[in-house]
Write a protein that holds these residues in place. Structure first.
Motif, PDB file in Angstrom:
ATOM      1  N   TYR A 145       0.828  -1.215   0.000  1.00 12.16           N
ATOM      2  CA  TYR A 145       0.000   0.000   0.000  1.00 12.16           C
ATOM      3  C   TYR A 145       0.858   1.259   0.000  1.00 12.16           C
ATOM      4  O   TYR A 145       0.559   2.236  -0.693  1.00 12.16           O
ATOM      5  CB  TYR A 145      -0.929  -0.019   1.211  1.00 12.16           C
ATOM      6  N   ASP A 146       1.917   1.250   0.808  1.00 14.34           N
ATOM      7  CA  ASP A 146       2.812   2.404   0.893  1.00 14.34           C
ATOM      8  C   ASP A 146       4.246   1.894   0.852  1.00 14.34           C
ATOM      9  O   ASP A 146       4.760   1.394   1.852  1.00 14.34           O
ATOM     10  CB  ASP A 146       2.562   3.181   2.180  1.00 14.34           C
ATOM     11  N   PRO A 147       4.914   2.012  -0.295  1.00 13.06           N
ATOM     12  CA  PRO A 147       6.286   1.499  -0.429  1.00 13.06           C
ATOM     13  C   PRO A 147       7.267   2.145   0.544  1.00 13.06           C
ATOM     14  O   PRO A 147       8.339   1.582   0.803  1.00 13.06           O
ATOM     15  CB  PRO A 147       6.650   1.841  -1.882  1.00 13.06           C
ATOM     16  N   GLY A 148       6.909   3.310   1.093  1.00 10.88           N
ATOM     17  CA  GLY A 148       7.808   3.985   2.026  1.00 10.88           C
ATOM     18  C   GLY A 148       7.821   3.385   3.410  1.00 10.88           C
ATOM     19  O   GLY A 148       8.683   3.716   4.230  1.00 10.88           O
ATOM     20  N   LEU A 149       6.874   2.500   3.689  1.00  7.93           N
ATOM     21  CA  LEU A 149       6.793   1.872   5.007  1.00  7.93           C
ATOM     22  C   LEU A 149       7.544   0.553   5.005  1.00  7.93           C
ATOM     23  O   LEU A 149       7.366  -0.276   4.111  1.00  7.93           O
ATOM     24  CB  LEU A 149       5.333   1.634   5.391  1.00  7.93           C
ATOM     25  N   GLN A 150       8.363   0.341   6.009  1.00 11.61           N
ATOM     26  CA  GLN A 150       9.099  -0.911   6.150  1.00 11.61           C
ATOM     27  C   GLN A 150       8.243  -1.885   6.974  1.00 11.61           C
ATOM     28  O   GLN A 150       8.019  -1.661   8.158  1.00 11.61           O
ATOM     29  CB  GLN A 150      10.429  -0.667   6.858  1.00 11.61           C
ATOM     30  N   LEU A 151       7.778  -2.950   6.317  1.00 12.89           N
ATOM     31  CA  LEU A 151       6.945  -3.935   7.012  1.00 12.89           C
ATOM     32  C   LEU A 151       7.838  -5.059   7.532  1.00 12.89           C
ATOM     33  O   LEU A 151       8.461  -5.781   6.755  1.00 12.89           O
ATOM     34  CB  LEU A 151       5.882  -4.485   6.063  1.00 12.89           C
ATOM     35  N   ALA A 152       7.894  -5.206   8.844  1.00 10.58           N
ATOM     36  CA  ALA A 152       8.708  -6.263   9.440  1.00 10.58           C
ATOM     37  C   ALA A 152       8.064  -7.625   9.251  1.00 10.58           C
ATOM     38  O   ALA A 152       8.756  -8.645   9.166  1.00 10.58           O
ATOM     39  CB  ALA A 152       8.911  -5.983  10.932  1.00 10.58           C
ATOM     40  N   GLY A 153       6.752  -7.660   9.196  1.00 10.60           N
ATOM     41  CA  GLY A 153       6.033  -8.915   9.029  1.00 10.60           C
ATOM     42  C   GLY A 153       4.668  -8.852   9.647  1.00 10.60           C
ATOM     43  O   GLY A 153       4.248  -7.809  10.179  1.00 10.60           O
ATOM     44  N   VAL A 154       3.944  -9.968   9.568  1.00  6.84           N
ATOM     45  CA  VAL A 154       2.588 -10.042  10.111  1.00  6.84           C
ATOM     46  C   VAL A 154       2.514 -11.164  11.143  1.00  6.84           C
ATOM     47  O   VAL A 154       3.129 -12.226  10.982  1.00  6.84           O
ATOM     48  CB  VAL A 154       1.536 -10.273   9.002  1.00  6.84           C
ATOM     49  N   LEU A 155       1.752 -10.908  12.191  1.00 10.00           N
ATOM     50  CA  LEU A 155       1.551 -11.879  13.270  1.00 10.00           C
ATOM     51  C   LEU A 155       0.065 -12.177  13.357  1.00 10.00           C
ATOM     52  O   LEU A 155      -0.742 -11.265  13.563  1.00 10.00           O
ATOM     53  CB  LEU A 155       2.058 -11.306  14.591  1.00 10.00           C
ATOM     54  N   ALA A 156      -0.301 -13.422  13.181  1.00  9.21           N
ATOM     55  CA  ALA A 156      -1.709 -13.811  13.260  1.00  9.21           C
ATOM     56  C   ALA A 156      -2.105 -13.971  14.721  1.00  9.21           C
ATOM     57  O   ALA A 156      -1.439 -14.692  15.474  1.00  9.21           O
ATOM     58  CB  ALA A 156      -1.931 -15.109  12.510  1.00  9.21           C
ATOM     59  N   ASN A 157      -3.179 -13.316  15.108  1.00  3.75           N
ATOM     60  CA  ASN A 157      -3.633 -13.364  16.504  1.00  3.75           C
ATOM     61  C   ASN A 157      -4.950 -14.145  16.612  1.00  3.75           C
ATOM     62  O   ASN A 157      -5.702 -14.245  15.647  1.00  3.75           O
ATOM     63  CB  ASN A 157      -3.825 -11.939  17.034  1.00  3.75           C
ATOM     64  N   ARG A 158      -5.190 -14.711  17.805  1.00  2.00           N
ATOM     65  CA  ARG A 158      -6.415 -15.457  18.110  1.00  2.00           C
ATOM     66  C   ARG A 158      -6.616 -16.623  17.143  1.00  2.00           C
ATOM     67  O   ARG A 158      -7.688 -16.810  16.565  1.00  2.00           O
ATOM     68  CB  ARG A 158      -7.617 -14.521  18.122  1.00  2.00           C
ATOM     69  N   ARG A 169      -0.449 -19.180   7.251  1.00  2.00           N
ATOM     70  CA  ARG A 169       0.916 -19.026   6.748  1.00  2.00           C
ATOM     71  C   ARG A 169       0.992 -19.338   5.254  1.00  2.00           C
ATOM     72  O   ARG A 169       1.643 -18.626   4.484  1.00  2.00           O
ATOM     73  CB  ARG A 169       1.864 -19.942   7.526  1.00  2.00           C
ATOM     74  N   SER A 170       0.314 -20.383   4.831  1.00  2.00           N
ATOM     75  CA  SER A 170       0.395 -20.800   3.430  1.00  2.00           C
ATOM     76  C   SER A 170      -0.287 -19.811   2.487  1.00  2.00           C
ATOM     77  O   SER A 170      -0.043 -19.833   1.276  1.00  2.00           O
ATOM     78  CB  SER A 170      -0.219 -22.194   3.259  1.00  2.00           C
ATOM     79  N   GLY A 171      -1.123 -18.942   3.016  1.00  2.97           N
ATOM     80  CA  GLY A 171      -1.799 -17.952   2.177  1.00  2.97           C
ATOM     81  C   GLY A 171      -0.952 -16.731   1.878  1.00  2.97           C
ATOM     82  O   GLY A 171      -1.354 -15.880   1.071  1.00  2.97           O
ATOM     83  N   LEU A 172       0.234 -16.615   2.467  1.00  9.01           N
ATOM     84  CA  LEU A 172       1.088 -15.449   2.243  1.00  9.01           C
ATOM     85  C   LEU A 172       1.785 -15.527   0.894  1.00  9.01           C
ATOM     86  O   LEU A 172       2.358 -16.560   0.529  1.00  9.01           O
ATOM     87  CB  LEU A 172       2.141 -15.340   3.346  1.00  9.01           C
ATOM     88  N   ARG A 173       1.762 -14.443   0.133  1.00  6.20           N
ATOM     89  CA  ARG A 173       2.517 -14.373  -1.114  1.00  6.20           C
ATOM     90  C   ARG A 173       4.018 -14.294  -0.822  1.00  6.20           C
ATOM     91  O   ARG A 173       4.837 -14.800  -1.586  1.00  6.20           O
ATOM     92  CB  ARG A 173       2.081 -13.141  -1.918  1.00  6.20           C
ATOM     93  N   ASP A 174       4.371 -13.623   0.279  1.00  8.59           N
ATOM     94  CA  ASP A 174       5.769 -13.471   0.676  1.00  8.59           C
ATOM     95  C   ASP A 174       5.974 -14.219   1.991  1.00  8.59           C
ATOM     96  O   ASP A 174       5.643 -13.706   3.062  1.00  8.59           O
ATOM     97  CB  ASP A 174       6.109 -11.988   0.837  1.00  8.59           C
ATOM     98  N   PRO A 175       6.523 -15.427   1.957  1.00  6.91           N
ATOM     99  CA  PRO A 175       6.681 -16.224   3.179  1.00  6.91           C
ATOM    100  C   PRO A 175       7.534 -15.535   4.246  1.00  6.91           C
ATOM    101  O   PRO A 175       7.395 -15.830   5.433  1.00  6.91           O
ATOM    102  CB  PRO A 175       7.370 -17.505   2.678  1.00  6.91           C
ATOM    103  N   ALA A 176       8.396 -14.601   3.825  1.00  8.28           N
ATOM    104  CA  ALA A 176       9.269 -13.923   4.789  1.00  8.28           C
ATOM    105  C   ALA A 176       8.489 -13.032   5.750  1.00  8.28           C
ATOM    106  O   ALA A 176       9.015 -12.630   6.792  1.00  8.28           O
ATOM    107  CB  ALA A 176      10.317 -13.094   4.046  1.00  8.28           C
ATOM    108  N   LEU A 177       7.233 -12.730   5.416  1.00  8.95           N
ATOM    109  CA  LEU A 177       6.428 -11.872   6.291  1.00  8.95           C
ATOM    110  C   LEU A 177       5.908 -12.631   7.519  1.00  8.95           C
ATOM    111  O   LEU A 177       5.465 -12.008   8.488  1.00  8.95           O
ATOM    112  CB  LEU A 177       5.227 -11.310   5.529  1.00  8.95           C
TER     113      LEU A 177
END
Length: 473
Positions: A145-158, A169-177
């Motif tokens: 959405y905003d290339p200027g933001l550094q995304l460290a990753g995503v954490l699934a909660n609950r 996890r398998s639904g991620l296009r970028d596994p590194a996230l």
């Protein structure tokens, strides 16, 4: 020979992360507190900050980190104040954590804009309790959405089960996230909790109200410790997320306008909406602070002025009314023309009484000609500015009650960018030496106005700002 050496501002390198979410209610506070607790248990010094105005989340974050929690908002604090607080913290801590506000990109001064301005990466917490592959779509959108933001990753909660986590996890296009899945947390294995930190109107239940608050945070840290994020080595944290904070220009010291003055501050479960920065501002102006607990039956300390902060007086009506000695002390304080600044819940406590959600009337201190009525829905929310005769105070409003008052209305706050005379903000009432409003002030934004509200004769910048001749008219 000409010296051409370039002088660079000193920097303070420190590990720093923003903990954000796509929306409110995703579990940001739980994850931020769990991270703070996890690092603190491993012997690191952690300081946590909270984006935007908030009094309740910081209580949990303080318990988790063992240190005061400051608000960070580029409008309310100002850019220089934000940078100064982070630079100072970076010099004496191993980890800085910043909890976001609302959704990552929400608001004019969003958490994303703050992170970008400081070069901090964002961990995004997503409530994945009712989704599978769509989790990947959300992560993909947040990443691009905003290339200027550094995304460290995503954490699934609950997350319900290990299988559910694998689907996410398998639904991620970028596994590194992928930073892992937080299962539903429980103090009792037989009773998992979807929401470890309970809520009521205005936000989370305060940490000091729960006898097992520390156990709840430890339980969250234990779950986080088994995620990829929680299992990263300290060296990996340093390599990925160290930020070099730059020293801001030195700010002029605040004059000691309150030197020799004793300011009483109500502080307990009924009056707990207090920014640490506000207390520090009073002390920087030379004030001696005297704390007391109205609901514990304590009397008003000997003082020159009184600050009644906001909080939850509606939850402690009997205890407040029962403190007859304090009511007499307050009356004597006002008869001596000593000043009172009352914010939100502090103003309600001064009123004649409050009508609760069951339409029952409860008498209160009766020092302000006003009646409060609790509402089912929010009656006020958002950033506010208050033009005073001594300058512009910045702050916000957040309340469920409404006030009907016969006291003189001397001013109204306004939203950022609105004209002060718009009349759409919170009323400021004056009754003798009382000034009261639903407006919560960020004291460092205009210390001279705070000093004036606490009884010091200050130079008037705008004599037309308020509809009164003088502070104690």
């Amino acid at each position: 020979m000409t010296d051409t050496t370039v002088q660079h501002a000193p920097t303070a390198p420190c590990v720093a992360l923003l903990i954000a979410a796509p929306a409110s209610g995703q579990g940001k506070t739980t994850v931020t507190a769990a991270l703070a607790r996890l690092h603190a248990r491993q012997g690191r010094r952690v300081q946590v900050f909270k984006c935007g105005p908030d009094f309740l989340d910081p209580q949990w974050l303080r318990l988790a980190s063992g240190q005061p929690v400051h608000a960070l908002d580029r409008w309310m604090n100002g850019e220089a104040d934000v940078r100064a607080r982070l630079f100072e913290a970076a010099q004496s801590n191993d980890v800085l954590l910043i909890e976001g506000v609302m959704g990552l990109f929400d608001g004019a001064n969003s958490a994303a804009e703050l992170a970008k301005s400081l070069g901090i990466s964002a961990v995004v917490v997503v409530d994945a309790s009712a989704m599978a592959a769509t989790f990947g779509a959300i992560a993909h959108g947040l990443q691009h959405y905003d290339p200027g933001l550094q995304l460290a990753g995503v954490l699934a909660n609950r997350v319900a089960t290990a299988h559910h986590g694998e689907m996410l996890r398998s639904g991620l296009r970028d596994p590194a996230l992928w930073l892992g899945a937080m299962n539903q947390i429980s103090l009792d294995a037989a009773k998992p909790r979807a929401n470890l930190l309970p809520e009521r109107h205005l936000g989370l239940v305060a940490a000091h109200e729960l006898h097992d608050a520390a156990e709840r945070l430890d339980a969250a840290a234990n779950v986080l410790a088994h995620t990829p994020l929680g299992q990263l080595s300290w060296q990996e944290w340093q390599q990925r997320w160290t930020v070099a904070f730059t020293a801001p220009a030195a700010a002029a010291p605040v004059p000691a306008w309150l030197a020799g003055r004793r300011i009483a501050v109500a502080r307990d479960a009924a009056f707990s909406f207090i920014y640490t920065a506000n207390l520090e501002c009073l002390q920087a102006m030379g004030a001696e602070l005297a704390f007391f607990s109205p609901i514990a039956g304590e009397r008003l300390p000997t003082c020159d002025a009184l600050w009644l902060p906001g909080g939850y007086p509606e939850l402690h009506l009997q205890a407040l009314k029962a403190n007859a000695g304090l009511q007499l002390d307050l009356q004597a304080h006002l008869e001596q023309r000593k000043t009172v600044w009352a914010e939100c819940g502090g103003m309600v406590a001064l009123a004649e009484g409050l009508t609760d959600l069951d339409s029952r009337w409860h008498s209160l201190w009766g020092l302000l000609p006003a009646q409060a009525v609790m509402q089912q829905r929010l009656a006020g929310l958002g950033m506010q500015q208050l033009l005073t005769p001594w300058g512009m105070l910045r702050g916000h409003t957040f309340h469920y009650s409404k006030l009907q008052s016969e006291a003189q209305e001397v001013a109204r706050s306004s939203r950022p960018g609105q004209a002060a005379e718009s009349g759409k903000g919170e009323a400021v009432y004056q009754q003798g030496s009382i000034h009261a409003s639903y407006f919560h002030a960020w004291f460092p934004s205009c210390p001279q106005a705070v000093a004036a509200l606490l009884g010091v004769e200050m130079p008037v910048v705008d004599p037309q700002a308020w509809r009164c001749e003088a502070l104690n008219a």
